[in-house]
Design a protein around this motif. Sequence first.
Motif, PDB file in Angstrom:
ATOM      1  N   PHE A 102     -14.777  -2.570 -11.082  1.00  0.00           N
ATOM      2  CA  PHE A 102     -15.374  -2.279 -12.387  1.00  0.00           C
ATOM      3  C   PHE A 102     -15.235  -0.803 -12.734  1.00  0.00           C
ATOM      4  CE2 PHE A 102     -18.904  -1.006 -15.069  1.00  0.00           C
ATOM      5  CZ  PHE A 102     -18.677  -1.835 -16.142  1.00  0.00           C
ATOM      6  N   TYR A 103     -15.504   0.049 -11.741  1.00  0.00           N
ATOM      7  CA  TYR A 103     -15.377   1.487 -11.968  1.00  0.00           C
ATOM      8  C   TYR A 103     -13.952   1.844 -12.375  1.00  0.00           C
ATOM      9  CZ  TYR A 103     -15.402   6.454 -11.011  1.00  0.00           C
ATOM     10  OH  TYR A 103     -15.269   7.795 -11.126  1.00  0.00           O
ATOM     11  N   ALA A 104     -12.966   1.244 -11.659  1.00  0.00           N
ATOM     12  CA  ALA A 104     -11.568   1.525 -11.989  1.00  0.00           C
ATOM     13  C   ALA A 104     -11.247   1.056 -13.400  1.00  0.00           C
ATOM     14  CB  ALA A 104     -10.647   0.853 -10.981  1.00  0.00           C
ATOM     15  N   GLY A 105     -11.774  -0.110 -13.790  1.00  0.00           N
ATOM     16  CA  GLY A 105     -11.522  -0.611 -15.143  1.00  0.00           C
ATOM     17  C   GLY A 105     -12.091   0.311 -16.191  1.00  0.00           C
ATOM     18  N   THR A 106     -13.334   0.764 -15.984  1.00  0.00           N
ATOM     19  CA  THR A 106     -13.964   1.667 -16.942  1.00  0.00           C
ATOM     20  C   THR A 106     -13.175   2.957 -17.085  1.00  0.00           C
ATOM     21  OG1 THR A 106     -15.991   0.872 -15.951  1.00  0.00           O
ATOM     22  CG2 THR A 106     -16.200   2.568 -17.580  1.00  0.00           C
ATOM     23  N   ALA A 158       0.838  -1.198   0.000  1.00  0.00           N
ATOM     24  CA  ALA A 158       0.000   0.000   0.000  1.00  0.00           C
ATOM     25  C   ALA A 158       0.873   1.246   0.000  1.00  0.00           C
ATOM     26  CB  ALA A 158      -0.923  -0.009   1.214  1.00  0.00           C
ATOM     27  N   PHE A 159       1.969   1.197   0.763  1.00  0.00           N
ATOM     28  CA  PHE A 159       2.868   2.342   0.833  1.00  0.00           C
ATOM     29  C   PHE A 159       3.487   2.635  -0.533  1.00  0.00           C
ATOM     30  CE2 PHE A 159       7.032   4.251   1.759  1.00  0.00           C
ATOM     31  CZ  PHE A 159       6.592   5.375   2.434  1.00  0.00           C
ATOM     32  N   ILE A 160       3.911   1.578  -1.250  1.00  0.00           N
ATOM     33  CA  ILE A 160       4.495   1.761  -2.587  1.00  0.00           C
ATOM     34  C   ILE A 160       3.500   2.460  -3.506  1.00  0.00           C
ATOM     35  CG2 ILE A 160       5.266   0.550  -4.659  1.00  0.00           C
ATOM     36  CD1 ILE A 160       6.332  -1.643  -2.824  1.00  0.00           C
ATOM     37  N   ILE A 161       2.254   1.956  -3.514  1.00  0.00           N
ATOM     38  CA  ILE A 161       1.249   2.507  -4.419  1.00  0.00           C
ATOM     39  C   ILE A 161       0.980   3.970  -4.115  1.00  0.00           C
ATOM     40  CG2 ILE A 161      -1.187   2.377  -5.007  1.00  0.00           C
ATOM     41  CD1 ILE A 161      -0.867  -0.684  -4.475  1.00  0.00           C
ATOM     42  N   VAL A 162       0.797   4.260  -2.795  1.00  0.00           N
ATOM     43  CA  VAL A 162       0.400   5.630  -2.462  1.00  0.00           C
ATOM     44  C   VAL A 162       1.563   6.595  -2.684  1.00  0.00           C
ATOM     45  CG1 VAL A 162       0.868   5.721   0.006  1.00  0.00           C
ATOM     46  CG2 VAL A 162      -1.094   6.858  -0.877  1.00  0.00           C
ATOM     47  N   SER A 163       2.818   6.125  -2.504  1.00  0.00           N
ATOM     48  CA  SER A 163       3.906   7.078  -2.731  1.00  0.00           C
ATOM     49  C   SER A 163       4.127   7.314  -4.218  1.00  0.00           C
ATOM     50  CB  SER A 163       5.203   6.630  -2.043  1.00  0.00           C
ATOM     51  OG  SER A 163       5.360   5.268  -2.100  1.00  0.00           O
ATOM     52  N   LEU A 164       3.802   6.306  -5.047  1.00  0.00           N
ATOM     53  CA  LEU A 164       3.876   6.550  -6.492  1.00  0.00           C
ATOM     54  C   LEU A 164       2.878   7.625  -6.911  1.00  0.00           C
ATOM     55  CD1 LEU A 164       4.809   5.789  -9.350  1.00  0.00           C
ATOM     56  CD2 LEU A 164       2.996   4.114  -9.390  1.00  0.00           C
ATOM     57  N   ILE A 165       1.639   7.516  -6.421  1.00  0.00           N
ATOM     58  CA  ILE A 165       0.620   8.492  -6.820  1.00  0.00           C
ATOM     59  C   ILE A 165       0.948   9.871  -6.258  1.00  0.00           C
ATOM     60  CG2 ILE A 165      -1.835   9.060  -6.681  1.00  0.00           C
ATOM     61  CD1 ILE A 165      -1.274   6.781  -8.499  1.00  0.00           C
ATOM     62  N   LYS A 166       1.496   9.907  -5.028  1.00  0.00           N
ATOM     63  CA  LYS A 166       1.760  11.202  -4.397  1.00  0.00           C
ATOM     64  C   LYS A 166       2.855  11.993  -5.098  1.00  0.00           C
ATOM     65  CE  LYS A 166       1.488  12.380   0.012  1.00  0.00           C
ATOM     66  NZ  LYS A 166       1.797  12.333   1.441  1.00  0.00           N
ATOM     67  N   ARG A 167       3.729  11.297  -5.849  1.00  0.00           N
ATOM     68  CA  ARG A 167       4.787  12.026  -6.545  1.00  0.00           C
ATOM     69  C   ARG A 167       4.245  12.865  -7.703  1.00  0.00           C
ATOM     70  NH1 ARG A 167       9.952  11.105  -5.557  1.00  0.00           N
ATOM     71  NH2 ARG A 167      10.604  11.755  -7.614  1.00  0.00           N
ATOM     72  N   PHE A 168       3.055  12.536  -8.194  1.00  0.00           N
ATOM     73  CA  PHE A 168       2.490  13.279  -9.315  1.00  0.00           C
ATOM     74  C   PHE A 168       1.100  13.768  -8.942  1.00  0.00           C
ATOM     75  CE2 PHE A 168       5.278   9.980 -10.920  1.00  0.00           C
ATOM     76  CZ  PHE A 168       6.142  10.706 -11.716  1.00  0.00           C
ATOM     77  N   ALA A 226      -2.315  -7.393  -2.915  1.00  0.00           N
ATOM     78  CA  ALA A 226      -1.734  -6.831  -4.129  1.00  0.00           C
ATOM     79  C   ALA A 226      -2.802  -6.202  -5.008  1.00  0.00           C
ATOM     80  CB  ALA A 226      -0.973  -7.894  -4.907  1.00  0.00           C
ATOM     81  N   GLU A 227      -4.078  -6.571  -4.768  1.00  0.00           N
ATOM     82  CA  GLU A 227      -5.160  -5.992  -5.556  1.00  0.00           C
ATOM     83  C   GLU A 227      -5.407  -4.525  -5.210  1.00  0.00           C
ATOM     84  OE1 GLU A 227      -8.285  -8.636  -4.617  1.00  0.00           O
ATOM     85  OE2 GLU A 227      -7.419 -10.278  -5.733  1.00  0.00           O
ATOM     86  N   LEU A 228      -4.784  -4.054  -4.119  1.00  0.00           N
ATOM     87  CA  LEU A 228      -4.965  -2.655  -3.730  1.00  0.00           C
ATOM     88  C   LEU A 228      -4.490  -1.680  -4.800  1.00  0.00           C
ATOM     89  CD1 LEU A 228      -3.904  -2.682  -0.005  1.00  0.00           C
ATOM     90  CD2 LEU A 228      -6.106  -2.086  -0.889  1.00  0.00           C
ATOM     91  N   VAL A 229      -3.773  -2.195  -5.820  1.00  0.00           N
ATOM     92  CA  VAL A 229      -3.299  -1.341  -6.905  1.00  0.00           C
ATOM     93  C   VAL A 229      -4.462  -0.634  -7.597  1.00  0.00           C
ATOM     94  CG1 VAL A 229      -3.347  -3.114  -8.704  1.00  0.00           C
ATOM     95  CG2 VAL A 229      -1.691  -1.306  -8.825  1.00  0.00           C
ATOM     96  N   ILE A 230      -5.680  -1.154  -7.429  1.00  0.00           N
ATOM     97  CA  ILE A 230      -6.858  -0.514  -8.018  1.00  0.00           C
ATOM     98  C   ILE A 230      -7.021   0.913  -7.505  1.00  0.00           C
ATOM     99  CG2 ILE A 230      -9.350  -0.578  -7.674  1.00  0.00           C
ATOM    100  CD1 ILE A 230      -9.382  -3.194  -8.859  1.00  0.00           C
ATOM    101  N   PHE A 231      -6.541   1.171  -6.278  1.00  0.00           N
ATOM    102  CA  PHE A 231      -6.719   2.507  -5.724  1.00  0.00           C
ATOM    103  C   PHE A 231      -5.818   3.536  -6.380  1.00  0.00           C
ATOM    104  CE2 PHE A 231      -8.977   0.045  -2.711  1.00  0.00           C
ATOM    105  CZ  PHE A 231     -10.026   0.875  -2.394  1.00  0.00           C
ATOM    106  N   THR A 232      -4.920   3.122  -7.291  1.00  0.00           N
ATOM    107  CA  THR A 232      -4.222   4.117  -8.107  1.00  0.00           C
ATOM    108  C   THR A 232      -5.219   4.935  -8.918  1.00  0.00           C
ATOM    109  OG1 THR A 232      -3.948   2.399  -9.743  1.00  0.00           O
ATOM    110  CG2 THR A 232      -2.053   2.885  -8.374  1.00  0.00           C
ATOM    111  N   MET A 233      -6.374   4.319  -9.244  1.00  0.00           N
ATOM    112  CA  MET A 233      -7.380   5.066  -9.995  1.00  0.00           C
ATOM    113  C   MET A 233      -8.238   5.939  -9.085  1.00  0.00           C
ATOM    114  SD  MET A 233      -6.625   3.823 -12.914  1.00  0.00           S
ATOM    115  CE  MET A 233      -7.804   4.836 -13.757  1.00  0.00           C
ATOM    116  N   ILE A 254       1.453  -7.107 -11.408  1.00  0.00           N
ATOM    117  CA  ILE A 254       0.707  -5.879 -11.670  1.00  0.00           C
ATOM    118  C   ILE A 254       0.666  -4.977 -10.449  1.00  0.00           C
ATOM    119  CG2 ILE A 254      -1.558  -5.003 -12.270  1.00  0.00           C
ATOM    120  CD1 ILE A 254      -1.689  -6.849 -14.362  1.00  0.00           C
ATOM    121  N   GLY A 255       0.497  -5.591  -9.266  1.00  0.00           N
ATOM    122  CA  GLY A 255       0.242  -4.782  -8.087  1.00  0.00           C
ATOM    123  C   GLY A 255       1.485  -4.347  -7.352  1.00  0.00           C
TER     124      GLY A 255
END
Lengths: 361, 76
Positions: free
Chosen positions: A286-290, A53-63, A194-201, A342-343
Amino acid sequence: MKEKISSIQLAFLVINFTIGSALIFLPSSIVNHSKQDGWISAILSSLIGAVFAFIIVSLIKRFPNKNFMEILEFLLGKWFGRLIGLFYSWFFIHLAALVLRNGVEFVKINFMPNTPMAVFSLAFGIIILYTSLSGIEVISRVNDIILPISLIGIWLTIILMLPIIEPDKISPILANGIKPILRGTYPALGFPFAELVIFTMIIPFVNKQKNITKIFVGSQLFAGITLFFIVLITIMVLNIYPTEISLFAPFNVARLISIGDFLSRLEILISMSFIISIGTKLTISFYAGTLAIAQVFQLMDYRSIIIPLVIITVSFSFLLEEDIAEVISFASTTWTPYSFLIGVLIPLLLLGISFIKNDKS
Amino acid sequence: MAVISVGLLILVVSYLQIKKLRQQKKKKDLYVFLGLMAIASYLSIGQLLNIYIPNPTNGLRMIFSPINTWLYQLMS
């Protein structure tokens, strides 16, 4: 991006998403490998999941001003970035189809064995159609109301189980060394965490990005603790072998509740929680996929492609696997490395590239 | 029966959506919608008629299950 959600709403979404289908399917997949030490695996996996979760959120926070597809294009170049973006969209839709299948199988096997599967699939399909047309604000506001109901169902079940637990079921602790625990931790990492990667969207929608790391990781840990108690109580009540072989272990545990001969058949509590959290997980993925597909092709409005994607998701939920046994075999032999790639691996790689790019400019 | 109703549904939805998108002059949205709708009708109607549909699960299994076996060997 006009829609906004608050950080508390994000936390609620993360909790409901992580508990999701893991609520019913996690204990068997862990106990299968780590036997009576499954509860240690559950703790370990939620701690490692916090790192994910930390990896994902720090990636998004950089941009802060970009969405995930724009980040991919910025870091990997236009065409390769779009290709990876399409791969992510496929993953989200695939996850939605699998979650849909899990929910349908649960209702069909436990409650309505003679009704055709299409009825439940269509019902879930209408739900995702309606919720994703309404947008993320509505999804998170509904989630604010239903998450407490779901948590009450789970915790009430855990508390009502307390009279019949047998604490000596988890001994001997660490009888076969550390390796069985690692083997049990591994599927749990791939399946809910690892499915938490969906929250990148979803994270770019949050209005105050300040405390987001704490909130995201904290809510993931809260969900991990809930799952830990579920695994622990399942082992203590059902013993090891029945947990391994049952399809819906916590559901079977809840069937054993009987207080003073008049309070029984309370498995409906945990089924209610399961349907609620699986509905939320399905909706979010589904929302993230769309949204991912709309962003890859830079559409003006993601709403115009929802109807074909609903049909695709419902068809995939039938097509991908023949029956529940195949679903579980797919989850145990293929899902973990797939969702790791992926995640965890790709976000980690992106984070590395972003650091290198920053140093150059 | 099922095939006809699904086909009718797809046709009606496509007609309404295409009309709307052409009025709003969203060309890109229209093309993506048409592409996805083609996939959707292939998957849904093909399944009802038992036409061969390649299953992505098999490919994923072929790629990832050797990695899975290898990782388990590391941990045993």
